[in-house]
Design an enzyme around this catalytic site. Structure first.
Site, PDB file in Angstrom:
ATOM      1  N   CYS A  52       0.835  -1.216   0.000  1.00  0.00           N
ATOM      2  CA  CYS A  52       0.000   0.000   0.000  1.00  0.00           C
ATOM      3  C   CYS A  52       0.866   1.260   0.000  1.00  0.00           C
ATOM      4  O   CYS A  52       1.798   1.381   0.782  1.00  0.00           O
ATOM      5  CB  CYS A  52      -0.920  -0.018   1.223  1.00  0.00           C
ATOM      6  SG  CYS A  52      -1.789   1.539   1.504  1.00  0.00           S
ATOM      7  N   CYS A  55       0.215   3.177   3.647  1.00  0.00           N
ATOM      8  CA  CYS A  55       0.527   2.644   4.982  1.00  0.00           C
ATOM      9  C   CYS A  55       1.823   3.274   5.524  1.00  0.00           C
ATOM     10  O   CYS A  55       2.712   3.656   4.751  1.00  0.00           O
ATOM     11  CB  CYS A  55       0.666   1.113   4.935  1.00  0.00           C
ATOM     12  SG  CYS A  55      -0.929   0.239   5.017  1.00  0.00           S
ATOM     13  N   HIS A 115      -4.841   0.154   7.841  1.00  0.00           N
ATOM     14  CA  HIS A 115      -5.266  -0.048   6.450  1.00  0.00           C
ATOM     15  C   HIS A 115      -6.729  -0.493   6.332  1.00  0.00           C
ATOM     16  O   HIS A 115      -7.360  -0.307   5.285  1.00  0.00           O
ATOM     17  CB  HIS A 115      -4.346  -1.102   5.812  1.00  0.00           C
ATOM     18  CG  HIS A 115      -4.544  -1.303   4.341  1.00  0.00           C
ATOM     19  ND1 HIS A 115      -4.024  -0.456   3.387  1.00  0.00           N
ATOM     20  CD2 HIS A 115      -5.219  -2.263   3.646  1.00  0.00           C
ATOM     21  CE1 HIS A 115      -4.349  -0.882   2.175  1.00  0.00           C
ATOM     22  NE2 HIS A 115      -5.083  -1.973   2.298  1.00  0.00           N
ATOM     23  N   ASN A 155     -13.459  10.398  -1.265  1.00  0.00           N
ATOM     24  CA  ASN A 155     -14.064   9.413  -2.165  1.00  0.00           C
ATOM     25  C   ASN A 155     -13.878   8.060  -1.520  1.00  0.00           C
ATOM     26  O   ASN A 155     -12.757   7.610  -1.325  1.00  0.00           O
ATOM     27  CB  ASN A 155     -13.359   9.403  -3.532  1.00  0.00           C
ATOM     28  CG  ASN A 155     -13.602  10.665  -4.323  1.00  0.00           C
ATOM     29  OD1 ASN A 155     -14.668  11.259  -4.229  1.00  0.00           O
ATOM     30  ND2 ASN A 155     -12.617  11.089  -5.103  1.00  0.00           N
ATOM     31  N   SER A 163      -8.863   4.973  -5.716  1.00  0.00           N
ATOM     32  CA  SER A 163      -7.910   4.032  -6.296  1.00  0.00           C
ATOM     33  C   SER A 163      -6.997   3.418  -5.244  1.00  0.00           C
ATOM     34  O   SER A 163      -6.112   2.642  -5.563  1.00  0.00           O
ATOM     35  CB  SER A 163      -7.097   4.711  -7.395  1.00  0.00           C
ATOM     36  OG  SER A 163      -6.469   5.866  -6.902  1.00  0.00           O
ATOM     37  N   HIS A 166      -6.731   2.188   1.324  1.00  0.00           N
ATOM     38  CA  HIS A 166      -6.349   2.717   2.640  1.00  0.00           C
ATOM     39  C   HIS A 166      -7.194   3.959   2.927  1.00  0.00           C
ATOM     40  O   HIS A 166      -7.175   4.919   2.161  1.00  0.00           O
ATOM     41  CB  HIS A 166      -4.856   3.083   2.654  1.00  0.00           C
ATOM     42  CG  HIS A 166      -4.346   3.362   4.034  1.00  0.00           C
ATOM     43  ND1 HIS A 166      -3.405   2.572   4.653  1.00  0.00           N
ATOM     44  CD2 HIS A 166      -4.676   4.321   4.937  1.00  0.00           C
ATOM     45  CE1 HIS A 166      -3.157   3.050   5.871  1.00  0.00           C
ATOM     46  NE2 HIS A 166      -3.927   4.112   6.056  1.00  0.00           N
ATOM     47  N   HIS A 168      -8.630   7.278   3.370  1.00  0.00           N
ATOM     48  CA  HIS A 168      -8.030   8.601   3.221  1.00  0.00           C
ATOM     49  C   HIS A 168      -9.011   9.578   2.582  1.00  0.00           C
ATOM     50  O   HIS A 168     -10.001   9.178   1.984  1.00  0.00           O
ATOM     51  CB  HIS A 168      -6.766   8.519   2.347  1.00  0.00           C
ATOM     52  CG  HIS A 168      -7.054   8.240   0.896  1.00  0.00           C
ATOM     53  ND1 HIS A 168      -7.390   6.984   0.428  1.00  0.00           N
ATOM     54  CD2 HIS A 168      -7.068   9.052  -0.194  1.00  0.00           C
ATOM     55  CE1 HIS A 168      -7.577   7.036  -0.890  1.00  0.00           C
ATOM     56  NE2 HIS A 168      -7.396   8.275  -1.288  1.00  0.00           N
ATOM     57  N   GLN A 170      -9.094  13.830   0.713  1.00  0.00           N
ATOM     58  CA  GLN A 170      -8.271  14.730  -0.075  1.00  0.00           C
ATOM     59  C   GLN A 170      -8.610  16.182   0.231  1.00  0.00           C
ATOM     60  O   GLN A 170      -9.696  16.487   0.717  1.00  0.00           O
ATOM     61  CB  GLN A 170      -8.499  14.480  -1.567  1.00  0.00           C
ATOM     62  CG  GLN A 170      -8.115  13.085  -2.033  1.00  0.00           C
ATOM     63  CD  GLN A 170      -8.053  12.985  -3.551  1.00  0.00           C
ATOM     64  OE1 GLN A 170      -7.399  13.804  -4.209  1.00  0.00           O
ATOM     65  NE2 GLN A 170      -8.724  12.005  -4.117  1.00  0.00           N
ATOM     66  N   HIS A 283     -18.605  21.999   2.614  1.00  0.00           N
ATOM     67  CA  HIS A 283     -18.734  23.318   1.999  1.00  0.00           C
ATOM     68  C   HIS A 283     -18.679  24.337   3.130  1.00  0.00           C
ATOM     69  O   HIS A 283     -19.397  24.207   4.121  1.00  0.00           O
ATOM     70  CB  HIS A 283     -20.055  23.434   1.214  1.00  0.00           C
ATOM     71  CG  HIS A 283     -19.973  22.850  -0.166  1.00  0.00           C
ATOM     72  ND1 HIS A 283     -21.061  22.373  -0.855  1.00  0.00           N
ATOM     73  CD2 HIS A 283     -18.909  22.682  -0.993  1.00  0.00           C
ATOM     74  CE1 HIS A 283     -20.665  21.927  -2.044  1.00  0.00           C
ATOM     75  NE2 HIS A 283     -19.366  22.099  -2.151  1.00  0.00           N
ATOM     76  N   LYS A 313     -27.450   3.797  -8.508  1.00  0.00           N
ATOM     77  CA  LYS A 313     -28.206   4.740  -9.325  1.00  0.00           C
ATOM     78  C   LYS A 313     -27.275   5.297 -10.392  1.00  0.00           C
ATOM     79  O   LYS A 313     -26.167   5.748 -10.072  1.00  0.00           O
ATOM     80  CB  LYS A 313     -28.724   5.869  -8.449  1.00  0.00           C
ATOM     81  CG  LYS A 313     -29.198   7.107  -9.190  1.00  0.00           C
ATOM     82  CD  LYS A 313     -30.457   6.860  -9.999  1.00  0.00           C
ATOM     83  CE  LYS A 313     -30.815   8.075 -10.864  1.00  0.00           C
ATOM     84  NZ  LYS A 313     -31.955   7.810 -11.759  1.00  0.00           N
TER      85      LYS A 313
END
Ligand SMILES: O=P(O)(O)O[C@H]1O[C@H](CO)[C@@H](O)[C@H](O)[C@H]1O
Ligand SMILES: O=P(O)(O)O[C@H]1O[C@H](CO)[C@@H](O)[C@H](O)[C@H]1O
Lengths: 341, 341
Positions: A52, A55, A115, A155, A163, A166, A168, A170, A283, A313
């Site tokens: 990973c 990690c 992880h 995400n 992708s 682990h 996380h 952003q 926001h 959906k």
């Protein structure tokens, strides 16, 4: 029944935060689904994965070594969509060709060294550490003079384009205020000019009066399904008191945000008995140096699943070309999530 | 290089049709992808599938029998998101709770009886039959007094939520003008008030002058990648002459639209050597009985694939919360599609 009602009849609802509409088609829930099935979501089992990139102690995509971190760990994205070090400029040719350089900074924030532990699996103390890291980053990035807006988001799940499993989030910080917060800001300002109060807090109290779309709450925050929700199990965490940004929040209020984040994601995981995918984010007031009394911080959750762990959906054709469409009403979604305990 | 340029530097582009922005990050194309892979797209091999709800002579989901159709076949969707036969009404409580019943009609249009032939596999005559069917439906639906907007679209491929592989499109016709065409209409009107000409046609000629983003053309239509494209291989088919809707079009012009639709989708199929998925559809004048000289019909294509047949672009976290983001520039995408012959 012979009278127009939300549970049986097709209707449009208005979103006063963004000024957009959603088409609600409650009768459509009966539609059989023969299309794409998503992969079965398998929760990560191991606390440490030597392969990973996130990690502790491991090598990243860019070759750098991660430190032996204990709680959260933040680093600048090795392939950030926004960077700061290049010649700025703009291009304008008539009414059709308008562009401008955009500087920014993209960071990754690992929630914990473990992880296998997503937000709902972490302790309240650990989630509070994430929220406090957000505050520090919001202030540090926001204090740079070319950073006018800080977008914090997560995400979660392969189906949401994540992708690396682990856990996380952003942070994309940039010069311009992007479209979604910009639209909200206009509507919040308008509302404040008319009412001398802030729109988000007034909305929260209107929902508390009605009770129909409330999922949960604590001293500072309410978890609700907005009246104008687009995604099947969309939800919002919004404050009962005026709080323009993370900077305005006390340690107790930060803990209450962590508590709401934890409570909602725990309910999500119970809904279809899987590690529930979503995109979520904050926001809040821009960091452009202006006063932003019209803003209240709120967190939105856009989860793709519709009926089960493998049927999502699709926001496609009609939704891309016309406007978003949903089958389940916001009231039903809130009732289901309220029962997920 | 030391000067700001589109090929190397992060920038924002403005979309004057919808009034929105796109974040372009050309340097990000180098990012390695370790996330979700889509299923390999396998083209349908058989011309007739006895289990298909859309093949000629077969039984549909709702139990009805399809006729033994020869070219196109249109029927009312058995599970339409919009229906017409229910009590209308509206609900308004303060500034936060605004909803209104929405009547409409949803139809399905089978492109041909052949189960295996998507648009790029049909003859020009067959695609022209599809376009003529659109015109007939646009006029027939549009003439009803509760139908003010007719959205014609196609979801192609499982990854675009298409639940039946038999080549088909949809028509959702309704009372209100949905968000996307409504935004465009405001900008088109504004432009027309200022210039006395129509925005789409002027844009097409500005692109013809530049040549950088043109993919192909015929007598009536240009196929181009808009300057402000969001999806990696997004494209637009737009007219060189003022044509507010299908109703304004001659038989030759309808054939030219079919020709452009066919040419673009053939290029798409060659791009990654698969039956290329997308959502596509027409934006044109509303059917609300008003004059709409500000409108020109144009067709937009939103394909999800990014680098190969199995790696798509995810419009998630930042894109949902802030604004759309792309890596590849519009100019590069146009050059690639221009070479797909
Ligand atoms: O109508 P279909 O093909 O069953 O459904 C598909 O297209 C619709 C219109 O874009 C969407 O609302 C659905 O989410 C999608 O799965
Ligand atoms: O940054 P990541 O995790 O590599 O990438 C993911 O999130 C980004 C921000 O929402 C999106 O632009 C990408 O399409 C998505 O795959």
């Amino acid at each position: 029944s012979q009278v127009f009602n939300f549970e049986d009849h097709s209707h449009r609802r208005y979103n006063p935060f963004s000024g957009s509409f959603v088409q609600v088609s409650p009768h459509r829930s009966k539609r059989p689904w023969q299309g794409q099935q998503e992969n079965i979501i398998v929760a990560e089992q191991i606390s440490y994965d030597p392969a990973c990139f996130l990690c502790a102690g491991n090598k990243r995509v860019g070759g750098e070594l991660n430190p032996d971190y204990q709680d959260t760990f933040v680093f600048t994205n090795d392939f950030g969509a926004l960077t700061a070090d290049f010649p700025t400029g703009s291009y304008e040719d008539g009414e059709f060709f308008k562009a401008k350089s955009e500087r920014g900074i993209c960071k990754v924030i690992c929630f914990s060294p473990d992880h296998s532990k997503t937000i709902p699996n972490l302790s309240l103390e650990q989630v509070t550490a994430v929220v406090k890291t957000w505050k520090r980053e919001y202030e540090e990035l926001g204090s740079k003079d070319f950073i006018n807006y800080v977008q914090i988001f997560e995400n979660k799940g392969e189906v949401m384009g994540c992708s690396n499993p682990h856990p996380h989030g952003q942070i994309w910080a940039q010069e311009s205020i992007p479209d979604e917060p910009f639209k909200k800001q206009l509507n919040f300002k308008n509302y404040q000019n008319h009412h001398q109060t802030s729109m988000v807090v007034d909305y929260v109290h209107a929902e508390l009066n009605k009770q129909e779309r409330i999922i949960d709450q604590n001293d500072t925050f309410v978890i609700l399904v907005p009246f104008w929700a687009v995604w099947p199990f969309e939800a919002m965490i919004a404050p009962k008191v005026h709080l323009p940004s993370l900077s305005a929040m006390s340690d107790n209020q930060l803990k209450d945000l962590a508590d709401a984040y934890s409570k909602l994601t725990k309910r999500y995981d119970r809904l279809f008995d899987v590690s529930f995918p979503y995109s979520a984010g904050l926001h809040q007031a821009p960091t452009d140096g202006l006063e932003h009394a019209e803003w209240d911080i709120h967190m939105v959750f856009y989860p793709p699943l519709l009926r089960s762990a493998t049927v999502k959906k699709f926001m496609v054709g009609y939704e891309m070309l016309a406007n978003p469409q949903r089958d389940l009403t916001a009231e039903k979604a809130a009732a289901v999530l309220r029962d997920c305990v």
